[in-house]
Scaffold this active site. Structure first.
Site: not given
Ligand SMILES: Cc1cc2nc3c(=O)[nH]c(=O)nc-3n(C[C@H](O)[C@H](O)[C@H](O)COP(=O)(O)OP(=O)(O)OC[C@H]3O[C@@H](n4cnc5c(N)ncnc54)[C@H](O)[C@@H]3O)c2cc1C
Ligand code: SF4
Lengths: 286, 581
Positions: B335, B508-510, B548
C-alpha cells in the site's frame, strides 16, 4: 570485539573493566523483546564510557541541542547519562535486531566478480542502493560509540590539531556539520552516516524519552516542545480546545488503575502461559 | 517428541482470525487449539502502565522478535536480497490477540469494485488500461456476499462512524453502532479546506468505541480516553476493539478453544496422500511437540502464512503446500501509506499528542472506485486523511525542522528552535493508496538468510511500478492544494514518489501470496481460503487478497473469516477433506 552473528543479552550489566565487548549466544527461548526502563539510574558513575569518551559525547550532543541552565539542551537534559545507561544495561540493541551474517558489502561501478550473490558467505550490493535496505551494520551500539568517537577525535585533530573537547564551539560545529553531511574521511566502520544516525537518534531519546531512562531530566525536553508526557487521558473537549498543553507528567507519576489490586479476576483460562497473570480473564470479560 | 491428543482444528497463531474461528467452530462443538508464538496478555494488568513511547513505539515492544526471525527484501529479481535487520516497513505483532492488540483500528470496508477490479477496469476503459506486467484478478467473492459479515463484525466490535457522512462510500445495510470519535483540531481545518475545494471529507470510521457499549455477547465496554498511546500499545480500558475484547472470550466460553502461548510452529505435517495431519511446534522450553489435527488453519498473518506453506514440503507437495502449480507467493501487494505533506500553523496548539489514529477526517474522492480514469495515466487511487493523533516525541522530533526553516540544518540551534516553534503546530496530511500485483512482485524463500532455528526466511521481491508513480503524482498535487488551502506559513509537499525502501514504516498491510481465486490455475485457495491442493488446510487473513485496495484490511479480513467459519462449520465438517463449492 563482538562476534558477528552473536545475539543480544537483555538485562546484562556491562563491565567497564572488560575492554572486549562479547555477546553471548542467542537462544530461541521466548524472551521479552524490549526491556522496560531500568529500575534506577546511577548518575554518579559511568557504566560504559571512559571519562574522555563521556566528555566527547557530552560536548557533541550539546552541539546537536545547545542549551543553558535557563533554556536546557542536551547537556542539561542528561543525554550523556541516557546513552551511557543504555549502553551499560543492554549489551547490543534494545530493539529487536537480526544479527545473522552475511553482512552486505558494497561496490561502485561494475559488480566484483564474486558478486553472483549465490554465495552464502558474501553478499554484494551497489553502494547507491544500500540505503534502501535500512540498517545493515554488523556493529553493536557499544562498538559504534567506541570506534566512532575515535573517528570524531581523529577528524578534530586533522582539521584543528586538537581533540574535539578542546575545540571552540564554532570549530565543534564544523566537525559536527562534516559528520552530518557525510564529509568525514576519518570514519570507516562505523561510517560517518551510521555514527551520525546513532548519536542523533540517541540524542532524541535522551532528550525526549521518559525520564526513567536517565535523560529528559525534569522533563525539560517535553517542556521545550509542549508535550504532556504520560497522561491517563483527555476529554473530547480537550481534543477541540487548542489550549496550551498541560504540564508534563512522567510514567512514574501516572496513577495506576485499581491501585493495590493486581488482577481483578479469578477464572483460570486455557491459555497456557507461564505467567499466571496471563491465564486469567478480567471480571469485566467473564 | 511428545504427541498431543488429536483435535479437530489447529490454528497457527492466536491472533484475530484464530479467535474468530475458535469462537465459530468451538460453538459448534469442534475442538480448536491455537499455537501462539508470543505471550498471553490482557488489558488488566498487562496494558495498565504502558505509556512509554520509547519502549512501545520506537523500539517495537509488541512486535515479532527480529532477533530470531525477519524478512528479506530486494527491489527486483536481479538484485540481491538482504534481511530487514531492524523494524521498518511493517510491524507484525506477536502474542495473544496478534497485531489486533496494537493495531490502529482504522476501520474500512473495501468498495464493491475492488472485488471485481479486473472486470470493472476492462468494462470501463478496455484491457489496454491495465498496467504492463500486472496480474490483477477479480476476487471469487463479491461485496454483496460479504456485506452481512462486514455488518456483523462491525456490530460485534462496536464500530464508530457516521454512515451518512461519506456520500461516496460503499453501500451498507446498517449504520455504525456508535457515533464517530471526537476528531482533533486539524480535522476541522481539513474539513473546511477540502469542502471549499469541492471534496467530500467526513469523520473517520473506527474500531474504537466512542462511548460505552454493550456488545452482542453481553460484554460492557468503556469508551475511548483519547489517551494518545494507541497504535503499538494495548488499550488499557479495552475501548480499542481487539480479539481480547470480543472474540477470544467468546471462543473460550465455548469450552472448546485453547491457546498455547510462547510456542512457535515449525511447519505443517503431511501424509503420503497429501493431506495435512497437524503441525509441529517448539514450546518456550525448547521442547518440540506434535499436534495432530483434522484441519490446519494458517492464522499467522500474511507473511507467516505464506512462509509456512512454503516450508511445508511433505508428501507430494515438494514445493510446499498449495504450491503444486507454483502459485504460492504470487500477487504480493502492499500500500501507499505515507504522510509527506506538512504545514506549519504558527502559534496554534494543535495538540496532536492526544487521541489516536482515528480521531481525524478522511475523504474518498480520490479512491479508485470514485475516479474516472479515462484521461488519467494510472488506475486505482487513494484515501486522503487529516493528521492523526497519538503524536509522540520519540518518533517525530527527528523529522524536524520542516524544509525551508532557517539555515536548513537538522541539528543545533536551528533544530532546537524548530522543535519549540513547530512540533505542536505542524499538521500533516496522509494518503492510503492501493497497490497492484505484477509478475516481478512476489514472495519466496530466501536462499541465504535463515531464522535462528535454521529454517529459511521469507523473501520479498517488491518495488513501485509506473502506475504507482503516476498515481502518487496525481494525489500529491491535490493534497498539496488542500494543505495550501488550510493556510500554513511553511509547507512541505514532495510531488514525486521515492522508490520503495524497507527502513521507512508505511503500514502493516502486506497482502497476497496465497490468494483466493476461481480455479487452481490462478490461485492458491478457493473463496473459503481452502487450499486447492490440500483441502484440509485453510488460509486466513490478507494473504488471500488478489490485490490490495486503498483501505486498511481488518474489516475485510474479519468479514472473510466470519464467512469461512460458517462454511467450515456448515459445509466442510459435513463432508471432510472435500473442496467446498
Ligand atoms: C501497527 C499496526 C497497525 C495496524 N492498523 C490497522 C488499522 O488501523 N486498520 C486495520 O484494518 N488493520 C490494521 N492493522 C492490521 C491488523 O492488525 C491485521 O489485519 C490483523 O491483526 C490480522 O489478523 P490475523 O489473525 O491475520 O493476524 P494477527 O492478528 O497478527 O495474528 C497472527 C498471530 O500469529 C502468530 N504467529 C506468527 N508466526 C507464528 C508461528 N510460526 N507460530 C505460532 N504463531 C505464530 C503471531 O505471534 C500473531 O499473534 C495494523 C497492524 C499493525 C501491525
Ligand atoms: S486512545 Fe483510546 S482506544 Fe487508544 S489506547 Fe487510548 S483509550 Fe484506548
Amino acid at each position: 570485539m563482538a562476534g558477528v552473528g552473536g545475539g543480544v543479552l537483555l538485562g546484562c550489566e556491562f563491565d567497564p573493566n572488560d575492554t572486549e565487548i562479547t555477546i553471548p549466544d542467542q537462544t530461541w527461548a521466548y524472551a521479552e523483546n524490549v526491556p522496560p526502563p531500568p529500575d534506577s539510574v546511577d548518575r554518579s558513575r559511568l557504566g560504559f564510557f571512559k571519562p574522555d569518551e563521556a566528555a566527547t559525547v557530552e560536548a557533541f550532543t550539546a552541539r546537536l541541542i545547545p542549551g543553558s541552565p535557563d533554556d536546557p539542551g542536551a547537556r542539561e537534559a542528561g543525554v550523556t547519562t541516557y546513552i551511557d545507561t543504555a549502553l551499560t544495561k543492554v549489551v547490543g540493541y534494545w530493539e529487536p535486531t537480526y544479527l545473522e551474517p552475511p553482512f552486505a558489502e558494497t561496490y561502485t561501478g561494475s559488480p566484483p566478480p564474486e558478486a553472483d550473490n549465490s554465495s552464502i558467505e558474501r553478499i554484494f550490493v551497489q553502494k547507491s542502493e544500500i540505503d534502501r535496505y535500512g540498517f545493515q551494520s554488523s556493529l553493536i551500539p557499544q562498538e559504534i560509540y567506541r570506534m566512532g568517537l575515535r573517528s570524531v577525535d581523529a577528524l578534530a585533530r586533522d582539521r584543528f590539531g586538537a581533540r574535539f573537547t578542546d575545540l571552540s564551539e564554532d570549530q565543534q560545529d564544523e566537525i559536527v556539520g562534516a559528520i552530518a553531511d557525510d564529509d568525514a574521511p576519518t570514519f570507516d566502520d562505523p561510517s560517518a552516516k551510521l555514527f551520525w544516525k546513532t548519536i542523533r537518534q540517541d540524542t532524541v531519546y535522551g532528550m525526549f524519552a521518559d525520564p526513567a531512562y536517565g535523560g529528559n531530566v525534569d522533563m525539560v525536553g517535553w517542556k521545550l516542545i509542549g508535550y504532556p508526557g504520560a497522561q491517563r487521558g483527555y476529554t473530547p473537549i480537550d481534543m477541540q480546545s487548542g489550549d496550551a498543553p498541560r504540564p508534563p507528567q512522567s510514567l512514574a507519576q501516572l496513577h495506576a488503575f485499581n491501585a493495590g489490586v493486581d488482577v481483578n479476576c479469578d477464572i483460570v483460562l486455557p491459555v497456557s502461559d507461564s505467567d499466571p497473570e496471563n491465564q486469567q480473564i478480567p471480571a469485566s470479560r467473564k | 517428541m511428545a504427541v498431543k491428543p488429536r483435535v479437530n482444528v489447529v490454528t497457527i497463531g492466536g491472533g484475530w482470525t484464530s479467535a474468530i474461528l475458535g469462537w465459530k467452530l468451538g460453538e459448534a462443538g469442534h475442538k480448536v487449539v491455537a499455537i501462539e508464538l508470543g505471550p498471553g496478555r490482557w488489558a488488566n494488568p498487562g496494558f495498565q502502565h504502558n505509556h512509554d513511547g520509547l519502549r512501545f513505539h520506537a523500539r517495537h515492544a509488541m512486535m515479532i522478535n527480529l532477533r530470531n526471525e525477519t524478512w528479506t527484501w530486494r527491489p527486483n529479481p536481479d538484485s540481491p536480497s538482504l534481511p530487514m535487520r531492524q523494524y521498518g516497513t511493517f510491524n507484525p505483532g506477536q502474542g495473544l490477540g496478534g497485531a489486533g492488540i496494537h493495531w490502529t483500528a482504522q476501520l474500512w470496508r473495501f468498495y464493491p469494485q475492488d472485488f471485481r477490479l479486473r472486470s470493472s477496469i476492462i468494462e470501463r476503459y478496455g484491457e489496454e488500461k491495465l498496467p504492463e506486467g500486472n496480474t490483477i484478478q477479480d476476487w471469487p467473492v463479491s461485496y454483496d456476499e460479504l456485506e452481512p459479515y462486514y455488518t456483523q463484525f462491525e456490530w460485534d466490535i462496536g464500530a464508530s462512524g457516521d454512515a451518512d457522512a461519506n456520500p461516496l462510500g460503499p453501500p451498507r445495510s446498517r449504520p455504525y453502532p456508535n457515533p464517530p470519535l471526537q476528531h482533533n483540531i486539524v480535522g476541522d481545518m481539513f474539513l473546511e479546506a477540502a469542502t471549499q475545494l469541492g471534496y467530500h471529507p467526513f469523520p473517520f470510521s473506527s474500531g474504537i468505541l466512542s462511548q460505552s457499549y454493550t456488545d452482542p455477547f453481553g460484554n460492557v465496554r468503556s469508551g475511548c480516553l483519547y489517551c494518545g498511546f494507541c497504535t503499538r500499545y494495548g488499550c488499557e480500558v479495552d475501548a480499542k476493539s481487539s480479539p481480547q475484547t470480543t472474540h477470544i472470550p467468546a471462543a473460550l466460553n465455548t469450552g472448546n478453544y485453547e491457546v498455547r502461548t510462547r510456542s512457535r510452529v515449525l511447519g505443517i505435517n503431511v501424509d503420503d496422500s497429501g493431506y495435512a495431519t497437524g503441525v509441529n511446534y517448539v514450546d518456550e522450553n525448547g521442547e518440540e511437540h506434535e499436534q495432530p489435527a483434522d484441519v490446519v488453519v494458517l492464522s499467522g498473518f500474511t507473511l507467516t502464512n505464506v512462509r509456512m506453506l512454503l516450508l511445508s514440503r511433505g508428501g507430494p507437495h515438494g514445493d510446499g503446500i498449495g504450491n503444486d502449480r507454483g502459485r504460492v507467493g504470487k500477487n504480493y501487494t502492499y500500500q501507499h501509506f505515507v504522510s509527506p505533506w506538512r504545514g506549519h500553523f504558527p502559534g496554534k496548539n494543535l495538540n496532536l499528542y492526544m487521541g489516536n489514529g482515528t480521531t481525524m477526517m478522511a475523504m474518498h474522492d480520490l479512491v479508485g472506485a470514485n475516479l474516472d480514469h479515462s484521461d488519467l495515466d494510472f488506475i486505482g487511487g487513494a484515501q486522503v486523511w487529516s493528521s492523526s493523533g497519538e503524536r509522540d516525541p520519540e518518533t517525530t522530533v527527528g523529522g524536524f525542522p520542516i524544509e525551508g526553516t532557517g539555515d536548513g540544518r537538522k541539528w543545533g540551534q536551528t533544530w532546537k528552535d524548530a522543535l519549540r516553534d513547530q512540533w505542536n503546530s505542524t499538521a500533516d496530511l496522509i494518503m492510503e493508496g492501493d497497490s497492484m500485483p505484477y509478475v516481478d512482485q512476489f514472495l519466496d524463500l530466501d536462499p541465504v538468510y535463515r531464522a535462528t532455528d535454521g529454517q529459511p526466511l521469507l523473501r520479498l521481491t517488491f518495488d513501485w511500478h509506473e502506475n504507482d508513480y503516476a498515481m502518487y503524482r496525481y494525489v500529491a498535487e491535490r493534497v498539496k492544494g488542500i494543505m495550501e488551502q488550510m493556510g500554513p506559513d511553511l509547507i512541505e509537499a514532495p510531488t514525486e514518489l521515492d522508490p520503495y525502501n524497507v527502513h521507512q514504516y508505511q503500514s502493516t498491510h502486506p497482502t497476497g501470496g496465497a490468494i483466493m481465486g476461481s480455479d487452481p490455475d490462478n490461485s492458491v485457495t478457493n473463496k473459503y481460503g481452502q487450499v486447492w491442493d490440500t483441502p484440509n488446510v485453510f488460509v486466513t487473513g490478507a494473504a488471500l487478497f488478489p490485490q490490495n485496495a486503498a483501505a486498511n484490511p481488518t474489516d475485510t479480513v474479519a468479514a472473510i473469516t466470519y464467512m469461512q467459519g460458517d462454511a467450515i462449520r456448515d459445509q466442510y465438517f459435513a463432508n471432510e477433506r472435500k473442496l467446498m463449492a
